[in-house]
Design an enzyme around this catalytic site. Sequence first.
Site, mmCIF file in Angstrom:
data_model
loop_
_atom_site.group_PDB
_atom_site.id
_atom_site.type_symbol
_atom_site.label_atom_id
_atom_site.label_comp_id
_atom_site.label_asym_id
_atom_site.label_seq_id
_atom_site.Cartn_x
_atom_site.Cartn_y
_atom_site.Cartn_z
ATOM 1 C CB SER A 83 -0.923 -0.029 1.218
ATOM 2 O OG SER A 83 -1.348 1.250 1.549
ATOM 3 N NE ARG A 114 11.091 1.533 24.339
ATOM 4 C CZ ARG A 114 11.292 1.651 23.015
ATOM 5 N NH1 ARG A 114 12.521 1.626 22.524
ATOM 6 N NH2 ARG A 114 10.291 1.807 22.181
ATOM 7 C CB THR A 118 17.362 18.886 12.652
ATOM 8 O OG1 THR A 118 17.606 17.630 12.039
ATOM 9 C CG2 THR A 118 16.017 18.874 13.328
ATOM 10 C CE LYS A 126 13.679 20.302 6.900
ATOM 11 N NZ LYS A 126 12.762 21.028 6.050
ATOM 12 C CD GLU A 173 7.696 3.991 8.764
ATOM 13 O OE1 GLU A 173 7.918 3.780 7.557
ATOM 14 O OE2 GLU A 173 6.591 4.310 9.219
#
Lengths: 540, 502, 288
Positions: free
Chosen positions: A175, A456, A334, A337, A261
């Site tokens: 997809s 975590r 970064t 930006k 990702e």
Amino acid sequence: MSTVVAEHDHDHEHEHHDHGPAKGLLRWIITTNHKDIGTLYLWFALIMFFVGGAMAMVIRAELFEPGMQFVEPQFFNSMTTMHALVMVFGAVMPAFVGLANWMIPLMIGAPDMALPRMNNMSFWLLVAGVLLLASTLFMEGGAPASGWTLYPPLVLQTGKALPFAVFSVHLLGISSIMGAINIISTIFNMRAPGMTLMKMPLFVWTWLITGFLLVAIMPVFAGAVTMLLTDRFFDTSFFDAAGGGDPVLYQHIFWFFGHPEVYVMILPTFGVASTIIPVFARKPLFGYSSMVYATASIAFLSFIVWSHHMFTVGLPIAGELYFMYATMLIAIPTGVKVFNWTATMWKGAMTFETPMLFSIAFVVLFTMGGLTGLMMSVAPLDFQYHDTYFIVAHFHYTLVPASVFILMAAGYYWLPKWTGHMYDEKIGKLHFWLSAISVNILFFPQHFLGLAGMPRRIPDYAVQFADWNMISSIGGFIFGASQLLFLYIVIHTIKGGTGEKVTDEVWEDAAKHGLEWTLPSPPPYHSFTTPPTIIPTEHH
Amino acid sequence: MKKIKQLFACLTLMAFGLGSAHADYALNLMQGVTQVSNDLYDLHMLILWICVFIGLGVFSVMFYSIYHHRKSKGHVAEQFHENTTVEIIWTIIPTLILIGMAIPATKAMIELDDVKEAQMSIRVTGWQWKWEYEYLDSGIHFFSSLDAASNKARQVGSGVDPRSVPNYLLNVDKPLVVPVKTKIRFLFTAKDVIHSWWVPDLGWKKDTIPGFINEAWTSVDKPGTYRGQCTELCGKDHGFMPIVVIAMEPADYQAWVDKTKADLAKGPVLDDQAPAELITAGAALYEKNCASCHMAGGEGIAGTFPALTKSPVVLGDINAQTKLILNGKGMMPAFGTMLNPLELAQVITFTRNGLGNKVGDAIQAKAVKALMSGTAEPVAAAVEEKPAAKVDVSKPLTLADLNTKGEAVYKEKCSSCHQPDGAGMTGFAPAITGSAVVKGKLDKQVELVLNGKGAMPAFGKTLNAVDFAAVVTYTRNALGNKVGDMLQPADVESLKSAKAGK
Amino acid sequence: MATNNAYYIPHQATWPVIGTVGLMTMLAGFANYLNGSSIGSSMMVLGLAIFIVMLAGWFTLQAHESESGMYSTQVGISYRMGMMWFIFSEIMFFAVFFGTLWYTRNLSVPWLGGIGDGPGRDTAMLWPGFEAKWPTNGPGNVGGEFEPMGAWGLPFLNTLILLTSGVTCTWAHHGLLAKNRSQLIKGLIATVALGFTFVACQAFEYHEAYTEMGLTLGSGIYGSTFFMLTGFHGFHVCVGAIILTVVLFRSSKGHFKPENHFAFEAAAWYWHFVDVVWLGLFVFVYLM
């Protein structure tokens, strides 16, 4: 973006009344229209946002106090795993694809997406993939409980859910690849005359680069999970030392996918922020081309830094150092930006409608997430920070008050264009302030928890972590509840909103900033059936 | 009410930034007790302050702008953009800051990685969900898992307030003992899945990868007790495998080594115990070693971990059960290396006589020991197995009768492993539905069910011929299978006697 | 850039949803099959059938639209871009398995044998007697003794077959451009025939491996990487050959013009991609 539109008229709309949508439910199932599909994506993402959010509520409820109160540890692990998978693949990514579908043709002056039939299939494959994933919740042995990273050998202990999770990743991958190919082809092939690459709105630019990332990484993830499948069912030894494989190999492949990702979720965020801030500062974006180059640099760097997720797996020292240096480099584009957004606001004439509020909160809170990221890029320090609540705080800062806030901003910004109605500014602002305050109550204390030593992905914790966890949970509940306001606002706006008739431009002088504001609100079913001509303004 | 008070206290503290004044909880990284952890703390503070400084700088410019450059104050937007000089400056300054950070970071990384010239080595193996420690120099070897008090309190609905448990979730039964001011090399590996060994006071964590060895080192400056946890998700009880390191002065450490070695040299007690004694001791061992998978009441977790209540393995041959526990199978670890023969005897006897089971037999440590070494056939179990009652096998039964009867037998004897629908359990019991054995030759299946295989008990002794024929017929004609043939009780008898004759 | 006026946008499409249902049914069926459920295989076959019907239907529709001149040059460019990026994604998919081969040969296997910095420093203590070499089925001798696949027998022949098929494919393309339909068809027949011959040889090689050489998918990391790489490649050759067969069929019906033959181009690109992957396989899997 500094372009204006000339020689474009609306008269052609009536010629195309026969291109209207099919009637009833079927319209949505077989549609090839970029707006319909964009709407489907956005609704699907919003629903998944609440599904994933409900899972987060389970997590925060269990962590409200020390001791096990509500769920078994295994189910807790399923919740953390599914929360992440649903939010990443069901909510944030589809939401940005939805925005891309709706906005890219409008922004570049195209009649629709380049490959409309495939566009429909991208959406339905997404639904199919998420359905397969969700079905695992009801299976013997429970949903995957090995974290969204699906590390072997743990993930190979999953019950009946394993092959379903693997095939779900395959479907989601197909997809995403189809969606990305469509977006890239649209941007390269469908721009109106005069819309050169360096005149495209930044949202289009960031999506072009994101599209490239998606085509490059989704097959990698598909390959990785395929090897999980064969290791479990077909006797291969990819991740088994006895056969000459290595469990860490999976982590390398996963993070080769996983790090880009992460940027798939943040680059379009940058694009939307760079679109909204200039409009409400009433100033052009400070450095358009440096923003484009910074985005491209971040995308490039994302492919060569993956092992910073794996500093403690036992890399040779040369690897530790290389990945540390490469990761640190990301701070430079970064920073460019963040400085750019700040400079765009500087000496503007700002107003603070809800989209702008969310965008400013994004810049501030994303910067905080970025700075903790910089701390973790330092490999030796990551030996303390890794897999604690510090990283949980870090990536939630870069995803929730960054990506999700910008999605909210985009919603408020474009809802009047999409629906032709104005949303209720008062409730919008209430939604903003509740979200902005509670998100910090939710995630800021997690920095402390992590530094103080709370790992975590644990369902229960030592009592010295109790207070901050309780505060964090309270923040979580308020944040979760506040989002219902957004749902209300969306429905209210679709049904007529404040009743105020919105203009084509909606926001003051917005037409200077994007082609979408030259179309009526709502725009016709097919956007630009004759392409607008773009002529440069004095700025270029 | 108490909690609400705490909450308010906490919120107030947070508001005033005084959290660190409170002793119970920390806001910052701990300084730790090693040179490395101290160096890392300093590096952490340096970089934290750099980040705070950058953040404050950017935010103050932004907020100044937000306050002053607003339309409501009548500010008119200037239209400047693109300024190469500014852009070069804000690229170069961060680069310089990064170089400044990279230099101490590189030094710290090299320090962390330097395992050379260690004075002693300890191998740490991660298991689901405990740690195994092997002192490679002195040969000391033991397992370390969550202490009983925490384990009891952490069960869902235990009713125990975690605050009443000392060092809740951060305490173990047998801590790792190390000498101070000694360079210790740790070798990490894992048995089943990836774990990660983290004691914040030592300054690092390291993943334990099955089949590979990772290294790290430490040299503790101060005697004391240091606590940590597993930090890589390793399954259900990932949150419940803490680490406790006790650092001692070298002399005390030596005394500990000597005492531990002497205890080990004695070897485990192998004296026979009365069944009641075995069962009582076994119950505690069960809770610690078995309950996290097979659950406290022996009910297991459907689809993942088999129930022990009415389990055919537990109800079957005691020696077969012992062998399974000694050697492990699939996700079940080999307990032969983890528990001593007496403990094994206790826990096995408990499973057979507790958890809703009433087999009525017991095994003794000596028998377990014999099975462990494989030298002798073990002493037979204390209570004789009831041989299956004689039944009339002469009458052939119809397929429908066999199936009805077989379904009942299946439910009682087979479904806890192979599942009521015949789908089996991944990695433990194969599916009956579509099984090659069931779909294959009748003789082969009968032989397998008669004699057992691996975890599958031999049903030849415990089922009478009618039940046996019924259940085999049932598996071949139900549960999604349609072989269409059947087995008669008379055939079972003849097959059994043929086997006996061999 | 062409004008947008002629850009063909279908009003609605039913095939994508049908395809989605087919794909989802097939994969859910496969998952059920792997879990030992009895409905798995029939679900899988049903899904596959739906999927094949979708492919046939959708491509017939596209062919019909193309032949009736509904696609402008700009539409053609979209299709070409789509195909290019699809092939790029396929390259990334193969890159995973080539990367795996590289990693295991150069890192994990040596580490298991105690070579190198990092985990290699001490891992050998877990696997006494294991010597790092390639090919290997690992220190656990997983899958038992096996004989590795040599390069100069069938695999070399296969290399020649596939390279030749690349030439015949290009020859067919020249025929199409020169309006020489018989050259087009002959070239395609040769390409398809060579493609299926390759697959047959590969099947024979697998049969040998399983029956004579003890080499299976379960033969440790060598077997895993060998069969995964060559298997996925073989699957792609099958798909490519089927696509070329369809193109051949269309060519014989008089489809394609020198200026409009996207389907042929796409199939040819795909075929060359499969060709190049094979060269990589021949070098890294068989030769080295």
